[in-house]
Design a protein around this motif. Sequence first.
Motif, PDB file in Angstrom:
ATOM      1  N   ALA A   1       0.819  -1.212   0.000  1.00  0.00           N
ATOM      2  CA  ALA A   1       0.000   0.000   0.000  1.00  0.00           C
ATOM      3  C   ALA A   1       0.852   1.261   0.000  1.00  0.00           C
ATOM      4  O   ALA A   1       0.407   2.318  -0.462  1.00  0.00           O
ATOM      5  CB  ALA A   1      -0.929  -0.012   1.214  1.00  0.00           C
ATOM      6  N   ALA A   2       2.093   1.171   0.482  1.00  0.00           N
ATOM      7  CA  ALA A   2       2.960   2.352   0.525  1.00  0.00           C
ATOM      8  C   ALA A   2       3.397   2.797  -0.862  1.00  0.00           C
ATOM      9  O   ALA A   2       3.893   3.920  -1.036  1.00  0.00           O
ATOM     10  CB  ALA A   2       4.184   2.065   1.388  1.00  0.00           C
ATOM     11  N   ALA A   3       3.241   1.932  -1.884  1.00  0.00           N
ATOM     12  CA  ALA A   3       3.612   2.312  -3.251  1.00  0.00           C
ATOM     13  C   ALA A   3       2.541   3.162  -3.927  1.00  0.00           C
ATOM     14  O   ALA A   3       2.820   3.798  -4.957  1.00  0.00           O
ATOM     15  CB  ALA A   3       3.862   1.059  -4.091  1.00  0.00           C
ATOM     16  N   GLU A   4       1.329   3.182  -3.377  1.00  0.00           N
ATOM     17  CA  GLU A   4       0.237   3.924  -4.005  1.00  0.00           C
ATOM     18  C   GLU A   4       0.591   5.402  -4.152  1.00  0.00           C
ATOM     19  O   GLU A   4       1.105   6.036  -3.229  1.00  0.00           O
ATOM     20  CB  GLU A   4      -1.038   3.798  -3.172  1.00  0.00           C
ATOM     21  CG  GLU A   4      -1.699   2.439  -3.251  1.00  0.00           C
ATOM     22  CD  GLU A   4      -2.238   2.139  -4.650  1.00  0.00           C
ATOM     23  OE1 GLU A   4      -2.972   2.978  -5.201  1.00  0.00           O
ATOM     24  OE2 GLU A   4      -1.909   1.058  -5.178  1.00  0.00           O
ATOM     25  N   GLY A   5       0.314   5.937  -5.345  1.00  0.00           N
ATOM     26  CA  GLY A   5       0.522   7.356  -5.593  1.00  0.00           C
ATOM     27  C   GLY A   5       1.917   7.726  -6.056  1.00  0.00           C
ATOM     28  O   GLY A   5       2.165   8.884  -6.381  1.00  0.00           O
ATOM     29  N   TRP A   6       2.824   6.783  -6.112  1.00  0.00           N
ATOM     30  CA  TRP A   6       4.170   7.074  -6.606  1.00  0.00           C
ATOM     31  C   TRP A   6       4.139   7.256  -8.128  1.00  0.00           C
ATOM     32  O   TRP A   6       3.334   6.641  -8.831  1.00  0.00           O
ATOM     33  CB  TRP A   6       5.127   5.930  -6.268  1.00  0.00           C
ATOM     34  CG  TRP A   6       5.703   6.013  -4.878  1.00  0.00           C
ATOM     35  CD1 TRP A   6       5.015   5.862  -3.709  1.00  0.00           C
ATOM     36  CD2 TRP A   6       7.059   6.254  -4.517  1.00  0.00           C
ATOM     37  NE1 TRP A   6       5.857   5.991  -2.636  1.00  0.00           N
ATOM     38  CE2 TRP A   6       7.126   6.238  -3.109  1.00  0.00           C
ATOM     39  CE3 TRP A   6       8.221   6.477  -5.236  1.00  0.00           C
ATOM     40  CZ2 TRP A   6       8.316   6.444  -2.409  1.00  0.00           C
ATOM     41  CZ3 TRP A   6       9.417   6.672  -4.552  1.00  0.00           C
ATOM     42  CH2 TRP A   6       9.463   6.662  -3.157  1.00  0.00           C
ATOM     43  N   PHE A   7       5.048   8.080  -8.624  1.00  0.00           N
ATOM     44  CA  PHE A   7       5.281   8.221 -10.056  1.00  0.00           C
ATOM     45  C   PHE A   7       6.648   7.618 -10.355  1.00  0.00           C
ATOM     46  O   PHE A   7       7.652   7.974  -9.720  1.00  0.00           O
ATOM     47  CB  PHE A   7       5.265   9.690 -10.480  1.00  0.00           C
ATOM     48  CG  PHE A   7       3.936  10.363 -10.279  1.00  0.00           C
ATOM     49  CD1 PHE A   7       2.909  10.194 -11.195  1.00  0.00           C
ATOM     50  CD2 PHE A   7       3.702  11.162  -9.166  1.00  0.00           C
ATOM     51  CE1 PHE A   7       1.677  10.810 -11.015  1.00  0.00           C
ATOM     52  CE2 PHE A   7       2.478  11.779  -8.972  1.00  0.00           C
ATOM     53  CZ  PHE A   7       1.461  11.607  -9.896  1.00  0.00           C
ATOM     54  N   VAL A   8       6.670   6.690 -11.305  1.00  0.00           N
ATOM     55  CA  VAL A   8       7.914   6.003 -11.648  1.00  0.00           C
ATOM     56  C   VAL A   8       8.218   6.250 -13.118  1.00  0.00           C
ATOM     57  O   VAL A   8       7.377   6.001 -13.983  1.00  0.00           O
ATOM     58  CB  VAL A   8       7.811   4.486 -11.378  1.00  0.00           C
ATOM     59  CG1 VAL A   8       9.174   3.822 -11.595  1.00  0.00           C
ATOM     60  CG2 VAL A   8       7.316   4.228  -9.961  1.00  0.00           C
ATOM     61  N   CYS A   9       9.438   6.754 -13.384  1.00  0.00           N
ATOM     62  CA  CYS A   9       9.876   6.999 -14.762  1.00  0.00           C
ATOM     63  C   CYS A   9      10.739   5.840 -15.224  1.00  0.00           C
ATOM     64  O   CYS A   9      11.675   5.437 -14.519  1.00  0.00           O
ATOM     65  CB  CYS A   9      10.670   8.306 -14.853  1.00  0.00           C
ATOM     66  SG  CYS A   9       9.662   9.778 -14.609  1.00  0.00           S
ATOM     67  N   ALA A  10      10.432   5.289 -16.389  1.00  0.00           N
ATOM     68  CA  ALA A  10      11.153   4.128 -16.903  1.00  0.00           C
ATOM     69  C   ALA A  10      11.327   4.267 -18.413  1.00  0.00           C
ATOM     70  O   ALA A  10      10.537   4.948 -19.071  1.00  0.00           O
ATOM     71  CB  ALA A  10      10.399   2.843 -16.572  1.00  0.00           C
ATOM     72  N   PRO A  11      12.345   3.584 -18.981  1.00  0.00           N
ATOM     73  CA  PRO A  11      12.621   3.738 -20.419  1.00  0.00           C
ATOM     74  C   PRO A  11      11.855   2.755 -21.291  1.00  0.00           C
ATOM     75  O   PRO A  11      12.349   2.315 -22.320  1.00  0.00           O
ATOM     76  CB  PRO A  11      14.131   3.471 -20.483  1.00  0.00           C
ATOM     77  CG  PRO A  11      14.356   2.448 -19.421  1.00  0.00           C
ATOM     78  CD  PRO A  11      13.394   2.782 -18.310  1.00  0.00           C
TER      79      PRO A  11
END
Length: 753
Positions: free
Chosen positions: A621-631
């Motif tokens: 649940a702690a990952a909710e709302g994260w923005f992750v940039c990936a190639p």
Amino acid sequence: MSPMAQSAPASGAPEPGALQPLLPSDPSQLAGYRLLGRLGAGGMGVVYLGRTANGELAAVKVTHAEQADQADFRARFRREVEAARRVVSPWAVPVLGADPDAPEPWMATAFVPGPSLGEAVRGHGPLPERSVSILGGAVARALAAVHTAGLVHRDVKPGNILLAVDGPRLIDFGIARATGETGLTSTDMVVGTPGFLAPEQAEARADEIGPAADVFALGCLLAFAATGRPPFGSGSMDALLYRTVHDEPDLAGVPDGLLDLVRQCLAKRPAERPTAEEVAARLTEDAPGAAADWLPAPVVTTIAARSAAMLALPAIDATAPGIDPAAAQKPSRRGFLLLGAAAAVLAAGGGAYALIDARRDDDTQGDGKAPAPKRNTWAIGLLADLSGPAKEIGQAQERGARLAVEQFNALHKGKPFTLELKVSDDRGDRGGALAAARRLTTDPSVVAVLGPTSDDTGQAALPAFEEAGLPLLTVSAGYNMLALRAAPSPPNTTVLRAIPNHIMAGTYLAWTATLLPQIRRPGVLQERTDDQYSWQYTGGVRFGFKYAGITPHFRVVPGRATDYRKIIGEMIDAGIDAYVHCGVRSTAVRAARALKELGFTGPKFTGQHVFGSAFLEEAGAAAEGWFVCAPVVDPVARAADAKQKPADHKAVQDFLTAHRKRYGTDPAFYTGESFDVVNMVTSWLFTSAAKGPLSRKGLWQALRAQSYTGAMGGYQFDDHGELKGVGTFVYGVENGAYKAIGAAPSSPANKKA
């Protein structure tokens, strides 16, 4: 920090190692030495195993002709020869011959069949205390001889210590300098190897660099031998230089009997270090003479195997002076011994035989009289982590590559050639990556390779591709120096990077954050678990925010830090309104949990080394709302995008359909990009086959120059082999899954500067 030169031109070849076959372009003779194989190669030259007419073996260092034409080069090479000849010690490898004035300057030194200290520790782990003590005593005596000769070695590192049954040997005087001499090297240039140089070298304080600098390096060497890691960690050059000057060494694991001495060697002030003679006196146990019990059994086995391989080398030429040609062809007990040794070598690893045999097949039918038949099967190689820490990415890459090869064969059945996919699993292991790469680069049917999966294995494997002139195309390794080379290194003609490097990816992440206008004081955490990645990513983030006129709050923590509640709490107290994590997945999970526990409600961002299913599973649940940039692009989301051109939409839909039919599931991330890159190569091969015989020569330049559009998008490369355009995509974590948002912006949304 000052500019960095890791070695002088004369020392450009890496440490000699296991014997590799000669390439077709290599000479067979040089100045009385018959060249039997390669011990190592780099941008500056090659180290060969050579043998004189009387059977004496030597390591023959030959520099490239283009290096010899550079200003100061011959003076540096001549100085290396002179320095090596001045040192008289049983623990320093002697010079057997040299010619600094040859078109390609060369130097021959006595051959030591054992591994380097670095190779031994990487392959078999740290040495026991007695071994470290004997090693230190012998190297200290060698350095005492160096200093007595009025020299400073300046590059005492694990790669410059060779291990023999009767003790270690110090090699490579390429950047040795007479005490007090400052010529030939800029006063603001750092010379040496980061992690194994003294603070005065790290800060380029030329007037202070003397024998004490070698003692500091010896302390680093002893710590490495005893623990398996450098005392100032690993990572980027700037980070290593900073730690060398300002941080205390990490000596956990150094035996108590050596700890005080190592600490004294690593004193920041030169005057506080013991001399080499004093170190030798304190390590009183003599080197073991002819006995081999000073080393652990696995290392002795390695030395024995390499020594046995020397017995399997070709016999001395029958036409050499003093040898009766008739007698040379008679069978002898030595002949039977050589046959047995050769069989053992082939059984242990037949790569050398395979290359020689394949090279013959390319030129003749085996009898030397007629050309070989035209090759009708070519191969794409895959160098990937299929069973190690990044196997999720590696296995996705294998599926994409295999699908592309199968599609090519189905579409072009009966055409000029058939394609194969040849796979080499590097297991995510830096120590085995070079051997894994050579399984592909020594195969003459392989025209290009997709890989590697990770930065570390890419750096270790790169020499194999440079030696073979084989293109290496990566969709996941972002370390900038794989493609961007600092002078005086030769420019990249090997790597095509189909993703942004980490610095540019960090910049795009910062510009993504500016899409949220409420951000005024982002907190940026650089953690050092993978220092090379985090340092580069932080540098890009720093540039991106600066260009947008935003001043972040920066925090740097060691990789071993675990109290993220305290670390994040201090950042929140400093007034941050967003959080940017420049580090690996495990620490991002800690940060996510701490941010949730502390009730932080601002946006949270991170990059490529966190992206993947494991972050969602571990952070929960702690990952909710994260923005992750990936190639990477989400192929399902791309197929659903109605704004695409019809041709592009059809390409991604066809890819999805083919993958579902072949594997019964939607493609994982990195599958589509691998499919595209292999298709880019195969389309060029098919077009070129109609114009004449195929060859991997010039393929990198041809691929770099073309513009290709595949299922996941377009691919164009600049003169360095770097991807043109953004190539970074933003995902939000929603309900425990990644939701594709779109491409990262190519400039900040709210630029103020």
